[in-house]
Design a protein around this motif. Structure first.
Motif, short mmCIF file in Angstrom:
data_model
loop_
_atom_site.label_atom_id
_atom_site.label_comp_id
_atom_site.label_asym_id
_atom_site.label_seq_id
_atom_site.Cartn_x
_atom_site.Cartn_y
_atom_site.Cartn_z
N LEU A 198 0.81 -1.21 0.00
CA LEU A 198 0.00 0.00 0.00
C LEU A 198 0.85 1.27 0.00
O LEU A 198 0.31 2.38 -0.08
N GLU A 199 2.17 1.13 0.09
CA GLU A 199 3.05 2.31 0.12
C GLU A 199 3.10 3.00 -1.25
O GLU A 199 3.48 2.35 -2.24
N PRO A 200 2.74 4.29 -1.34
CA PRO A 200 2.93 5.02 -2.60
C PRO A 200 4.42 5.10 -2.97
O PRO A 200 4.78 4.99 -4.14
N GLU A 201 5.25 5.28 -1.95
CA GLU A 201 6.70 5.30 -2.13
C GLU A 201 7.34 4.41 -1.08
O GLU A 201 6.84 4.32 0.04
N PRO A 202 8.44 3.71 -1.43
CA PRO A 202 9.10 2.84 -0.46
C PRO A 202 9.44 3.58 0.83
O PRO A 202 9.99 4.69 0.79
N GLY A 203 9.07 2.98 1.96
CA GLY A 203 9.38 3.57 3.26
C GLY A 203 8.28 4.46 3.83
O GLY A 203 8.42 4.97 4.95
N ASP A 204 7.17 4.64 3.09
CA ASP A 204 6.12 5.54 3.58
C ASP A 204 5.48 5.04 4.88
O ASP A 204 4.96 5.84 5.65
N MET A 205 5.48 3.72 5.14
CA MET A 205 4.90 3.22 6.39
C MET A 205 5.70 3.70 7.60
O MET A 205 5.19 3.77 8.71
N ILE A 206 6.96 4.04 7.37
CA ILE A 206 7.81 4.52 8.46
C ILE A 206 7.78 6.06 8.50
O ILE A 206 7.69 6.66 9.57
N LYS A 207 7.77 6.69 7.31
CA LYS A 207 7.89 8.15 7.24
C LYS A 207 6.53 8.87 7.27
O LYS A 207 6.42 9.97 7.83
N ASN A 208 5.51 8.29 6.63
CA ASN A 208 4.24 8.99 6.48
C ASN A 208 3.09 7.98 6.43
O ASN A 208 2.51 7.74 5.39
N ARG A 209 2.76 7.42 7.58
CA ARG A 209 1.75 6.37 7.62
C ARG A 209 0.37 6.87 7.19
O ARG A 209 -0.38 6.13 6.55
N ASP A 210 0.03 8.13 7.54
CA ASP A 210 -1.29 8.66 7.16
C ASP A 210 -1.46 8.68 5.65
O ASP A 210 -2.55 8.43 5.14
N LEU A 211 -0.38 8.99 4.92
CA LEU A 211 -0.45 9.00 3.46
C LEU A 211 -0.74 7.58 2.94
O LEU A 211 -1.53 7.42 2.00
N VAL A 212 -0.11 6.58 3.54
CA VAL A 212 -0.34 5.19 3.14
C VAL A 212 -1.82 4.84 3.32
O VAL A 212 -2.45 4.24 2.43
N TYR A 213 -2.39 5.24 4.45
CA TYR A 213 -3.79 4.93 4.71
C TYR A 213 -4.72 5.69 3.76
O TYR A 213 -5.74 5.16 3.32
N ASP A 214 -4.38 6.96 3.47
CA ASP A 214 -5.21 7.76 2.55
C ASP A 214 -5.22 7.16 1.14
O ASP A 214 -6.23 7.21 0.44
N LYS A 215 -4.08 6.62 0.72
CA LYS A 215 -3.95 6.10 -0.65
C LYS A 215 -4.17 4.58 -0.72
O LYS A 215 -3.95 3.97 -1.78
N ALA A 216 -4.61 3.97 0.39
CA ALA A 216 -4.68 2.51 0.48
C ALA A 216 -5.55 1.90 -0.61
O ALA A 216 -5.13 0.96 -1.29
N GLU A 217 -6.77 2.41 -0.81
CA GLU A 217 -7.68 1.83 -1.81
C GLU A 217 -7.11 1.99 -3.22
O GLU A 217 -7.23 1.07 -4.05
N GLU A 218 -6.47 3.14 -3.48
CA GLU A 218 -5.89 3.38 -4.81
C GLU A 218 -4.74 2.42 -5.08
O GLU A 218 -4.65 1.82 -6.17
N MET A 219 -3.87 2.22 -4.08
CA MET A 219 -2.74 1.31 -4.25
C MET A 219 -3.22 -0.15 -4.34
O MET A 219 -2.66 -0.95 -5.07
#
Length: 354
Positions: free
Chosen positions: A267-288
Motif C-alpha cells: 500500500l506504500e505510494p513510495e518505499p518507506g512511507d509506512m515509516i515516514k508517512n503512515r497517514d499517506l499510506v492509509y489515505d492512498k490505500a484503496e488506490e494502491m
C-alpha cells in the motif's frame, strides 16, 4: 395291541443325548459381538433379552442409550427386536450382559470421523466448562474446546447453554479424545467473506519478532515483518504498538490452515512511507490496492510486463497460522474423555434371571 410305553433303550435317545445335541448346535456368544435380540421382559432397572442363548440376556438401564435414560420403556418395548452389543461374558448363572450404548458410541465415532474428513462445521451447545475450556456433545460424544480456541469475550462460565459453530481439531477414538475449535470455525466463516486484494481495517493485538497479529472483525491475520514496508525494519515494535488501528491489505487466504496474510508494504505510494508517512499510506490505500489487483490480474493472464519483485512472494512455512492448532500442554489434563468408561453399577449387581 401295541405297547406304547417305550424305554429310552428302545428309542435309543437319552436325556444326556438330547443335552449333548443342544450343546452341539448352541451358538457361541462372545463379548464384542453384535447380535439381534427380542425384548423378553421389561424390568425396573433393565430388561431381559432373548438372543437365542440358553438363558435370557440382561441389559441394565445404564447401557440402553448414549444419553441419559430414566426408565427402560423410554428406549425398549416388549417384543421389540433390535441389535445388541454383548458387553460381558456369561456370569455364574449363564447370563450375558448387553449394551445398546456401545453400538451408539461406535456409530458416533464413525460419524465424527466422516465429519472431520469432510472438514465440516458442526454446531453444539456448551453444557459445562472447566478451567481448561468448555464441554459440548457431538453425535452424543463429549467434545472439548480448549480455552485458546474459544473466540468470545464472554467469561467461560457464561457460555453454558450457548450454541457454537465448531471445527474438528482431534478425533481419536483410541485415546478417547474429541477436541474442537470455535475460533477456527469463525476464521473460516470470516475468510469466506474476504478477498485477496481487499483493504480492511484492523487492530494490533500482538507483536512478535516476525510480525504483528491484526484482529479483523474477530479473526486474526499476520502482518509479516517483510510485508510492513519496502524499507528494512529491525522489529515490528518500531512501527506498531498493541491496540493501534491499522489499514492493511489481504495478500493471501489459506482456508485449510486458517491463515490470513496481510501487507502494508503493497500500500506504500513510495518505499518507506509506512515509516515516514503512515497517514499517506492509509489515505492512498484503496488506490494502491486497486493497482495491486490489476498487477495480479495481469500476472494471471500471463502478462510479463509486471516485475516479479512487485508481487509478494509466498509466506515462509514456519510462520504461525492465525489459528494455533496445538493444544497447550497445560490444558491436556483437563481434556475429558469423549466416552465415559465407568462400569455401570447395575452390571455389578445380580441381574434378574429369565
Amino acid at each position: 395291541m401295541v405297547n406304547q410305553k417305550l424305554t429310552a433303550t428302545e428309542i435309543g435317545f437319552t436325556h444326556e443325548d438330547f443335552a449333548a445335541l443342544l450343546d452341539k448346535y448352541d451358538y457361541h456368544f462372545s463379548p464384542g459381538d453384535v447380535v439381534p435380540g427380542t425384548v423378553f421382559s421389561i424390568e425396573p432397572r433393565g430388561a431381559l433379552i432373548d438372543i437365542g442363548a440358553k438363558t435370557a440376556a440382561y441389559i441394565p438401564i445404564q447401557e440402553m442409550s448414549i444419553n441419559r435414560v430414566d426408565a427402560p420403556d423410554e428406549v425398549l418395548q416388549s417384543n421389540e427386536t433390535r441389535e445388541f452389543f454383548i458387553l460381558t461374558d456369561e456370569n455364574e448363572d449363564g447370563q450375558l450382559t448387553l449394551s445398546i450404548r456401545r453400538i451408539e458410541y461406535m456409530r458416533a465415532w464413525e460419524r465424527v470421523r466422516q465429519l472431520q474428513a469432510e472438514d465440516a462445521t458442526v454446531r453444539s451447545g456448551v453444557f459445562a466448562t472447566n478451567r481448561g475450556g468448555a464441554l459440548v456433545r457431538i453425535e452424543g460424544l463429549r467434545g472439548f474446546i480448549p480455552g485458546s480456541h474459544i473466540s468470545t469475550r464472554k467469561p467461560k462460565e457464561e457460555l453454558v447453554g450457548e450454541d457454537l459453530p465448531l471445527k474438528f481439531l482431534e478425533v481419536d477414538e483410541e485415546r478417547n479424545r474429541l477436541v474442537l475449535s470455535h475460533r477456527r470455525a469463525l476464521v473460516e466463516r470470516k475468510m469466506n467473506r474476504l478477498e485477496v486484494g481487499e483493504v480492511v481495517i484492523g487492530t494490533v493485538r500482538g507483536i512478535k519478532p516476525y510480525g504483528a497479529f491484526i484482529d479483523i472483525g474477530g479473526v486474526s491475520g499476520l502482518l509479516h515483518i517483510s510485508e510492513i514496508s519496502h524499507e528494512h525494519i529491525d522489529t515490528p515494535h518500531s512501527v506498531f504498538n498493541v491496540n493501534d488501528e491499522v489499514k492493511v491489505m489481504i495478500i493471501d487466504l489459506d482456508a485449510e490452515r486458517g491463515r490470513i496474510s496481510l501487507s502494508t508494504k503493497q500500500l506504500e505510494p513510495e518505499p518507506g512511507d509506512m515509516i515516514k508517512n503512515r497517514d499517506l499510506v492509509y489515505d492512498k490505500a484503496e488506490e494502491m490496492a486497486a493497482k495491486y489487483r490489476e498487477q495480479m490480474l495481469a500476472k494471471q493472464q500471463g502478462v510479463t510486463a509486471v516485475a516479479e519483485e512487485d508481487i509478494p512472494s509466498a509466506m515462509e512455512e514456519d510462520i504461525p497460522s492465525a489459528v494455533e492448532e496445538e493444544i497447550p500442554s497445560a490444558v491436556e489434563e483437563d481434556i475429558p474423555s469423549a466416552v465415559e468408561e465407568e462400569i455401570p453399577s447395575a452390571i455389578e449387581e445380580e441381574a434378574p434371571s429369565a
